[in-house]
Design an enzyme around this catalytic site. Sequence first.
Site, mmCIF file in Angstrom:
data_model
loop_
_atom_site.group_PDB
_atom_site.id
_atom_site.type_symbol
_atom_site.label_atom_id
_atom_site.label_comp_id
_atom_site.label_asym_id
_atom_site.label_seq_id
_atom_site.Cartn_x
_atom_site.Cartn_y
_atom_site.Cartn_z
ATOM 1 N N ASP A 22 0.828 -1.209 0.000
ATOM 2 C CA ASP A 22 0.000 0.000 0.000
ATOM 3 C C ASP A 22 0.864 1.261 0.000
ATOM 4 O O ASP A 22 1.978 1.250 0.522
ATOM 5 C CB ASP A 22 -0.912 -0.032 1.239
ATOM 6 C CG ASP A 22 -2.060 0.944 1.118
ATOM 7 O OD1 ASP A 22 -2.298 1.463 0.002
ATOM 8 O OD2 ASP A 22 -2.719 1.201 2.137
ATOM 9 N N ASN A 70 -10.675 -2.436 -6.321
ATOM 10 C CA ASN A 70 -9.852 -1.551 -7.157
ATOM 11 C C ASN A 70 -10.460 -1.314 -8.548
ATOM 12 O O ASN A 70 -10.115 -0.337 -9.215
ATOM 13 C CB ASN A 70 -8.417 -2.097 -7.320
ATOM 14 C CG ASN A 70 -7.562 -1.966 -6.074
ATOM 15 O OD1 ASN A 70 -6.647 -2.750 -5.857
ATOM 16 N ND2 ASN A 70 -7.850 -0.976 -5.239
#
Length: 251
Positions: A22, A70
């Site tokens: 991340d 996503n």
Amino acid sequence: MEDLKANIERDHLPQHLAIIMDGNGRWAKERGEDRLFGHFHGVQSVRDIVEASAELGIQYLTLYAFSTENWDRPQAEVSGLMELLVNTIRKEVEQLKKNGIRLHVIGDLTMLPPTAQQELTEALELTAENDHMHLIMALSYSGRWDITQAFHQLGRKIQAGELSPESVDAEVIAAHLSTRDFPDPELMIRTSGEHRISNFLLYQLAYAEFYFTETLWPDFRRQHLYKALLDYQQRERRFGKTSEQVSSEPI
Ligand code: FPP
């Protein structure tokens, strides 16, 4: 930095390491660049961590590369990221093959464009004979998707009379998850200071140790991995037992 590596006990490594990579977007923003610039640099970290993990003798490495959520990002980022993922796999597959690394993909691959599916199938075939390390890409993956697809399989088997509802236990469920061929991760690392599981391996992380670092993924390199492993090696994994029970068990 070599000192960190030298201090790692090789016989006490996690067999399976899972990582939520991340912070690519923030890394790019800090530099006044587009988010894709961050993903692009994140690939360098992927390379370094894969290489370092294989060198140490970690047997399974799962990387959360793209979640089912996503898909909801802006179209340009989704297609750019897809292209980057597929191009990277295409470019690196020979290296993986040479280093004895077998590539696996888990996730809802039906969501991927057909050309990407084709590329992935070829890459999987090319490394299928390898067994030095298993590199598992979680792509279009989410823990809830995985559990749901396992329910579908189990439901069909029960309906067909191949399985009784009572015989469904934790092991049977695990055998229907997309990770059925891999042991559960003992360690999960998340970069970028977020302390969340974000729909990653929900079922499989039941007993995993979690390690969080502020380091953004494009900055996360092997010395950060060594630090995480050393931290993991200080911990005692009790699986719900008492400390006394665990310390009296044979190793
Ligand atoms: C999270 O950062 C990262 C991703 C959604 C993509 C991860 C993909 C890569 C590192 C490229 C990997 C390539 C291969 C071959 C696996 P973010 O965009 O959520 O960052 P932010 O939280 O700072 O916005």
